[in-house]
Each structure stands twice: as C-alpha cells, then as structure tokens.
Design an enzyme around this catalytic site. Structure first.
Site: not given
Ligand code: NAX
Length: 324
Positions: A16, A129, A159, A187
């Site tokens: 994201i 998010v 959504d 969500h």
């Molecule tokens: P990714 O796994 O590609 O990226 C997440 C990033 O966060 C990784 O680079 C990781 O190293 C980093 N991270 C983990 N812990 C951290 C911390 N303590 N401090 C800083 N960085 C940290 O996931 P991505 O596809 O980018 O999704 C990110 C989040 O959005 C997930 O939790 C996902 O479930 C959530 N979403 C939420 C949505 C919504 O509508 N609210 C929809 C899309 C998405 O599913």
C-alpha cells in the site's frame, strides 16, 4: 508557499505504501500547491526496501516534496506530524491465533499512539489503515492522552467505493450518480453498507434493486471483496486501498458536504457504545467530522448494525488488558 506539512506514513515499504507515497508526493492528497515533508516509518528488516522507495521518490523530482525522512524510530516519524497514515500493522496470518494477532498489534499501536501523543502536532489527523483497522485505531487513541478523540479515524472508504462501484454496475449507472451510500460499523466481514439511504440518480436505491439482491449478493460481495482480490491477485488490495486513503484524508483536510464513510470514535450516535471506532455516514464541515443525524434505521439495518457493533465490543474487550 506556507511551511511544508509533515506527513507520516507507517509501513511505507509495503505494497500500500508503494501505491500511496507517489500520489501523496504529487499533491493528490493535500493539494497541488501544498509543500510536504514525508516522514516514513518502517521496521528494521524493511529499511533497505524503504531506502529503495526513497530513491525512487527522489528520482521523481516532485516539486512539492521538501524533505524525506526514512526511519525505524517511531518518535522521529511522528515528530510534528500533521497527517499520519498508519498503514503498517500485523495482519492475521495463516494459523495465527486471535490472541497473538491482538498482542502483536497492541505492541505496535500502543507505542505509536504514545509517540503521536508526545510528538505529533496537536491537530494531527490520524488515519489507521492497517488491520484490524478500527481496533488498532482504538488502541492508538487510548494510548494518546495528550490528543483528542477527534484526532483519530480508521478507513472504511475502500468499502464505500466498492459498494458504489457494485451498485453502479447493477443499475447501469455512472458512479457519480450514486450518492449517500455509507458503511456502518467495523472494517470487517460484519460491515454494513446501508442501501436504504443510498440514491441512484436521485432515486432511492432500494426502489430500484430488490431486497434479495441486497441481502444475498450485494452484502456478501462487499463484505468478501478483500478476500476475492487476494484469491485473484495472490496478494491483498493495494492500489485501491491507497486510493481510498488519499480520498479519506483529502476530504478530511478540505471538507466535503457529500456523505462519506469514516470510522471515528462514537459519541453514542444511533445508540452505538461510546468510544468504539465505528464507521458512520459523515460530512466534514468547518474542519469537523459530523455524523449525519436523523437517519431512520429499519429492523434489518438496525440488526446488521448491532452485529457489527457487537464484534467491535468483543475486539475492545479482547485488547483491554493491553491498554493497562
Ligand atoms: P504489506 O505487508 O505489503 O506492508 C506492510 C508494511 O508494514 C511492511 O513493509 C512492514 O514491514 C511494515 N510494518 C509492520 N509493522 C510495522 C511497524 N510496527 N511500524 C512500521 N511499519 C511496520 O501490507 P499492505 O498490503 O501494505 O497492507 C498494510 C495493511 O493494510 C495490512 O494490515 C492490511 O490488512 C491493511 N488493509 C486495510 C484496508 C482497509 O480498508 N482498511 C484494505 C487494504 C489492506 O488489506
């Protein structure tokens, strides 16, 4: 040009993040005339990847970007932050127990809430998010004694956009003809897109589509859309999530008198337990998020809203020990 606005993005090296940063940097979120400083937070194992993203940002030579900080120090990332997009989190993995998930996120969002409280601008706009978004936002808010509840929100705009697109498709209308379609609650798979208030070209949506399509096709399609994208693409939605985050922040900053969906701390509107991060239909007027009042909820809607509230209550109770 005024002082640059400090924008924090956590999880900045994730998928994201990659879809989000370049659009923020080009001015799509805050405006084409608003200079920014990006403060990007990652965890140590992702710092190399983040350095690569920063190189690409540099290679775009965006005129609005005055500075980019890439860090794994939470306090540095939130220093003076005016817009904070909390994308990084620990989503549920295969075989992961609920307790482990909540503990992992408790550790992240208590620390980030405290850092926001101690270091961010007093008027910071926080958008969570990272999933479970509502409860992660709840944890951050309750870990930030120096900030107000009004600083916090979680994202249900994706959504809403999904619901608008599906309804437009079903009714052969343009997306801009769909109005007042908002998401209520969590969500998660219990979210409730309320078609009873929605309009299609000025007409009530429920006069155009029938109840069985609403219950048997539309609701499950919206509630399960995230899973459908994972099974088709092999990874979760990223560009559409980034787009929704941009729209959420854009509307919060610039205001909108159109109804949109935001998960915000409930003040008890529509009988929802106070303090839950609950998605409501809102407008943003005079820099304030206002829940739309006077909506009458029929038995079906009220029942669905109760289910999603109950899920949030369970999540709240499960994380309570992490907040002491
Ligand atoms: P990714 O796994 O590609 O990226 C997440 C990033 O966060 C990784 O680079 C990781 O190293 C980093 N991270 C983990 N812990 C951290 C911390 N303590 N401090 C800083 N960085 C940290 O996931 P991505 O596809 O980018 O999704 C990110 C989040 O959005 C997930 O939790 C996902 O479930 C959530 N979403 C939420 C949505 C919504 O509508 N609210 C929809 C899309 C998405 O599913």
């Amino acid at each position: 040009m005024a002082n640059p606005v400090r924008v924090t993005v956590t999880g900045a090296a994730g998928q994201i993040g990659y879809a989000l940063l370049f659009r923020i940097a080009s001015g799509e979120m805050l405006g084409k005339d608003v200079a920014i400083e990006l403060q990007l937070l990652e965890i140590p194992p992702a710092m190399d990847a983040l350095r690569g993203v920063v190189m690409e940002l540099e290679d775009c030579a965006f005129p609005l970007v005055k500075k980019v900080v890439a860090t794994d120090v939470v306090e540095e990332a939130f220093e003076g932050s005016e817009c904070a997009l909390l994308v990084g989190s620990r989503p549920r993995g295969p075989g992961m127990e609920r307790k482990d998930l909540l503990e992992a996120n408790g550790a992240i969002f208590t620390v980030q809430g405290k850092a926001l409280s101690d270091h961010a601008d007093r008027n910071v706009k926080v958008l969570v998010v990272g999933n479970p978004a509502n409860t992660n936002c709840f944890i951050a808010m309750n870990s930030a004694p120096n900030l107000s509840a009004a600083n916090f929100s979680a994202m249900t705009r994706l959504d809403q956009n999904r619901a608008v697109a599906q309804l437009a498709n079903k009714t052969s209308s343009a997306v801009e003809d769909i109005k007042d379609l908002a998401i209520w609650g969590n969500h998660s798979a219990t979210m409730f897109p309320n078609l009873y208030e929605a309009k299609v070209g000025g007409k009530s949506a429920t006069d155009i589509v029938d109840q069985s399509w609403y219950e048997d096709q539309f609701l499950p399609a919206i509630q399960q859309r995230g899973a459908a994208i994972i099974s088709a693409r092999g990874s979760s939605s990223a560009a559409s999530a980034a787009n929704a985050a941009i729209e959420h922040m854009h509307d919060w900053v610039h205001g909108t008198d159109e109804i949109t969906s935001m998960a915000i701390p409930s003040e008890g509107q529509y009988g929802i337990t106070e303090g839950l991060i609950f998605s409501y239909p809102v407008r943003i007027i005079d820099n304030e998020i206002r829940v739309e009042s006077g909506i009458s909820l029929n038995e079906f809607a009220a029942g669905r809203i109760k289910v999603t509230e109950n899920e949030l209550l369970e999540e709240r109770d499960a994380v309570a020990p992490l907040l002491n």
